[in-house]
Scaffold this motif. Sequence first.
Motif, PDB file in Angstrom:
ATOM      1  N   GLY A 143       0.845  -1.338   0.024  1.00  0.00           N
ATOM      2  CA  GLY A 143      -0.038   0.156   0.019  1.00  0.00           C
ATOM      3  C   GLY A 143       0.827   1.162   0.134  1.00  0.00           C
ATOM      4  O   GLY A 143       0.458   2.320  -0.641  1.00  0.00           O
ATOM      5  N   TRP A 144       1.987   1.196   0.665  1.00  0.00           N
ATOM      6  CA  TRP A 144       2.873   2.400   0.707  1.00  0.00           C
ATOM      7  C   TRP A 144       3.508   2.431  -0.718  1.00  0.00           C
ATOM      8  O   TRP A 144       3.516   3.664  -1.223  1.00  0.00           O
ATOM      9  N   LEU A 145       3.661   1.586  -1.540  1.00  0.00           N
ATOM     10  CA  LEU A 145       4.343   1.501  -2.854  1.00  0.00           C
ATOM     11  C   LEU A 145       3.190   2.014  -3.599  1.00  0.00           C
ATOM     12  O   LEU A 145       3.435   2.910  -4.559  1.00  0.00           O
ATOM     13  N   GLY A 146       2.170   1.740  -3.407  1.00  0.00           N
ATOM     14  CA  GLY A 146       0.796   2.192  -4.343  1.00  0.00           C
ATOM     15  C   GLY A 146       0.552   3.695  -3.995  1.00  0.00           C
ATOM     16  O   GLY A 146       0.400   4.460  -4.863  1.00  0.00           O
ATOM     17  N   GLY A 147       0.939   4.256  -2.527  1.00  0.00           N
ATOM     18  CA  GLY A 147       0.678   5.677  -2.531  1.00  0.00           C
ATOM     19  C   GLY A 147       1.867   6.248  -3.192  1.00  0.00           C
ATOM     20  O   GLY A 147       1.498   7.405  -3.579  1.00  0.00           O
ATOM     21  N   LYS A 148       2.972   5.658  -3.163  1.00  0.00           N
ATOM     22  CA  LYS A 148       4.269   6.184  -3.703  1.00  0.00           C
ATOM     23  C   LYS A 148       3.867   6.421  -5.449  1.00  0.00           C
ATOM     24  O   LYS A 148       4.305   7.481  -5.926  1.00  0.00           O
ATOM     25  N   LEU A 149       3.096   5.515  -5.972  1.00  0.00           N
ATOM     26  CA  LEU A 149       2.720   5.532  -7.399  1.00  0.00           C
ATOM     27  C   LEU A 149       1.886   6.581  -7.540  1.00  0.00           C
ATOM     28  O   LEU A 149       2.070   7.398  -8.762  1.00  0.00           O
ATOM     29  N   ALA A 150       0.806   6.788  -6.688  1.00  0.00           N
ATOM     30  CA  ALA A 150       0.079   8.012  -6.922  1.00  0.00           C
ATOM     31  C   ALA A 150       0.478   9.134  -6.541  1.00  0.00           C
ATOM     32  O   ALA A 150       0.204  10.181  -7.259  1.00  0.00           O
ATOM     33  N   TYR A 151       0.989   9.199  -5.397  1.00  0.00           N
ATOM     34  CA  TYR A 151       1.250  10.734  -4.823  1.00  0.00           C
ATOM     35  C   TYR A 151       2.743  11.125  -5.138  1.00  0.00           C
ATOM     36  O   TYR A 151       2.902  12.404  -5.176  1.00  0.00           O
ATOM     37  N   HIS A 152       3.500  10.324  -5.596  1.00  0.00           N
ATOM     38  CA  HIS A 152       4.866  10.901  -5.702  1.00  0.00           C
ATOM     39  C   HIS A 152       5.279  11.022  -7.271  1.00  0.00           C
ATOM     40  O   HIS A 152       5.829  11.623  -7.662  1.00  0.00           O
ATOM     41  N   TYR A 153       4.719   9.843  -7.879  1.00  0.00           N
ATOM     42  CA  TYR A 153       4.970   9.655  -9.327  1.00  0.00           C
ATOM     43  C   TYR A 153       3.763  10.244 -10.165  1.00  0.00           C
ATOM     44  O   TYR A 153       3.773  10.262 -11.476  1.00  0.00           O
ATOM     45  N   GLY A 154       2.575  10.404  -9.679  1.00  0.00           N
ATOM     46  CA  GLY A 154       1.480  10.855 -10.334  1.00  0.00           C
ATOM     47  C   GLY A 154       0.558   9.932 -11.292  1.00  0.00           C
ATOM     48  O   GLY A 154       0.033  10.346 -12.012  1.00  0.00           O
ATOM     49  N   VAL A 155       0.990   8.360 -10.929  1.00  0.00           N
ATOM     50  CA  VAL A 155       0.355   7.768 -12.056  1.00  0.00           C
ATOM     51  C   VAL A 155      -1.125   7.748 -11.494  1.00  0.00           C
ATOM     52  O   VAL A 155      -1.817   7.602 -10.613  1.00  0.00           O
ATOM     53  N   ARG A 156      -1.975   7.693 -12.793  1.00  0.00           N
ATOM     54  CA  ARG A 156      -3.329   7.916 -12.891  1.00  0.00           C
ATOM     55  C   ARG A 156      -3.842   9.098 -12.036  1.00  0.00           C
ATOM     56  O   ARG A 156      -5.127   9.252 -11.771  1.00  0.00           O
ATOM     57  N   VAL A 157      -3.018  10.094 -11.697  1.00  0.00           N
ATOM     58  CA  VAL A 157      -3.463  11.339 -11.298  1.00  0.00           C
ATOM     59  C   VAL A 157      -3.367  12.529 -12.205  1.00  0.00           C
ATOM     60  O   VAL A 157      -2.581  12.386 -12.996  1.00  0.00           O
ATOM     61  N   ALA A 158      -4.496  13.220 -12.255  1.00  0.00           N
ATOM     62  CA  ALA A 158      -4.568  14.531 -13.012  1.00  0.00           C
ATOM     63  C   ALA A 158      -3.463  15.155 -12.997  1.00  0.00           C
ATOM     64  O   ALA A 158      -2.577  15.345 -12.039  1.00  0.00           O
ATOM     65  N   ASP A 159      -3.050  15.895 -14.497  1.00  0.00           N
ATOM     66  CA  ASP A 159      -1.757  16.497 -14.379  1.00  0.00           C
ATOM     67  C   ASP A 159      -1.918  17.881 -13.720  1.00  0.00           C
ATOM     68  O   ASP A 159      -3.022  18.074 -13.373  1.00  0.00           O
ATOM     69  N   GLU A 160      -0.571  18.481 -13.558  1.00  0.00           N
ATOM     70  CA  GLU A 160      -0.691  19.716 -12.706  1.00  0.00           C
ATOM     71  C   GLU A 160      -1.640  20.736 -13.221  1.00  0.00           C
ATOM     72  O   GLU A 160      -2.192  21.563 -12.516  1.00  0.00           O
ATOM     73  N   ARG A 161      -1.777  20.988 -14.512  1.00  0.00           N
ATOM     74  CA  ARG A 161      -2.640  22.095 -15.173  1.00  0.00           C
ATOM     75  C   ARG A 161      -4.023  21.594 -14.677  1.00  0.00           C
ATOM     76  O   ARG A 161      -4.772  22.628 -14.287  1.00  0.00           O
ATOM     77  N   THR A 162      -4.443  20.634 -14.729  1.00  0.00           N
ATOM     78  CA  THR A 162      -5.826  20.073 -14.380  1.00  0.00           C
ATOM     79  C   THR A 162      -5.968  20.248 -12.637  1.00  0.00           C
ATOM     80  O   THR A 162      -6.848  20.705 -12.247  1.00  0.00           O
ATOM     81  N   GLN A 163      -4.987  19.930 -11.984  1.00  0.00           N
ATOM     82  CA  GLN A 163      -4.950  20.067 -10.321  1.00  0.00           C
ATOM     83  C   GLN A 163      -5.042  21.547 -10.107  1.00  0.00           C
ATOM     84  O   GLN A 163      -5.629  21.906  -9.327  1.00  0.00           O
ATOM     85  N   ALA A 164      -4.419  22.245 -10.853  1.00  0.00           N
ATOM     86  CA  ALA A 164      -4.201  23.829 -10.785  1.00  0.00           C
ATOM     87  C   ALA A 164      -5.607  24.534 -10.706  1.00  0.00           C
ATOM     88  O   ALA A 164      -5.888  25.491  -9.866  1.00  0.00           O
ATOM     89  N   GLU A 165      -6.748  23.878 -11.541  1.00  0.00           N
ATOM     90  CA  GLU A 165      -8.035  24.430 -11.761  1.00  0.00           C
ATOM     91  C   GLU A 165      -8.722  24.609 -10.189  1.00  0.00           C
ATOM     92  O   GLU A 165      -9.502  25.415  -9.966  1.00  0.00           O
ATOM     93  N   GLY A 166      -8.267  23.632  -9.418  1.00  0.00           N
ATOM     94  CA  GLY A 166      -8.970  23.674  -8.052  1.00  0.00           C
ATOM     95  C   GLY A 166      -8.360  24.858  -7.173  1.00  0.00           C
ATOM     96  O   GLY A 166      -8.906  25.017  -5.962  1.00  0.00           O
ATOM     97  N   PHE A 167      -7.448  25.625  -7.619  1.00  0.00           N
ATOM     98  CA  PHE A 167      -6.682  26.628  -6.613  1.00  0.00           C
ATOM     99  C   PHE A 167      -6.767  28.010  -7.392  1.00  0.00           C
ATOM    100  O   PHE A 167      -6.273  28.866  -7.181  1.00  0.00           O
ATOM    101  N   ARG A 168      -7.621  27.936  -8.262  1.00  0.00           N
ATOM    102  CA  ARG A 168      -7.759  29.314  -8.873  1.00  0.00           C
ATOM    103  C   ARG A 168      -8.954  30.203  -8.301  1.00  0.00           C
ATOM    104  O   ARG A 168      -9.811  29.485  -7.766  1.00  0.00           O
TER     105      ARG A 168
END
Length: 168
Positions: A143-168
């Motif tokens: 699970g820790w490795l799965g978290g690393k994939l999502a939160y560290h490497y961004g696998v299947r996570v929206a790219d930063e441009r999409t993420q930035a929409e939540g902070f405008r």
Amino acid sequence: MSETTPQHRAKRPRSAIAGPYGHPFHPILVTIPIGTWAASLVFDIIALASDDPAPFVVGARVLILIGIVGAVLAAAIGLVDYAQLARGTAARKTATVHMALNLGVTVLFLVNLLLRWSADDDEVSIVGFILSIVALGALGVSGWLGGKLAYHYGVRVADERTQAEGFR
């Protein structure tokens, strides 16, 4: 981020069964085996302390079975996500270890279930109890490795441009 980079491909679903962009199904499905297998250990502990362990022994067995079914579903969807990762990358190597650990955990719980089916309902299988502890420890590492994939490497996570929409 270029539309053809390995990182971009890792964020996009390969098919609809993997879940839409930014909402992968694999992380949702893993809650089934994690929850049921953790609950089976709680049932074992209650059964060990109970004057009538049978309902908890049977409950733990059922929870392990549900977890195995959930693990197979999560693995199938996870494999679709895995196929998007470029070979030779740190993300792919991490995902390979994550997958191998999860397959090992599933095998441990399958062996655990078979041991429990051959045991009496009136007492907790101590070998099964120990297998659950070992498997849940390995599941925590995975699970820790799965978290690393999502939160560290961004696998299947929206790219930063999409993420930035939540902070405008």
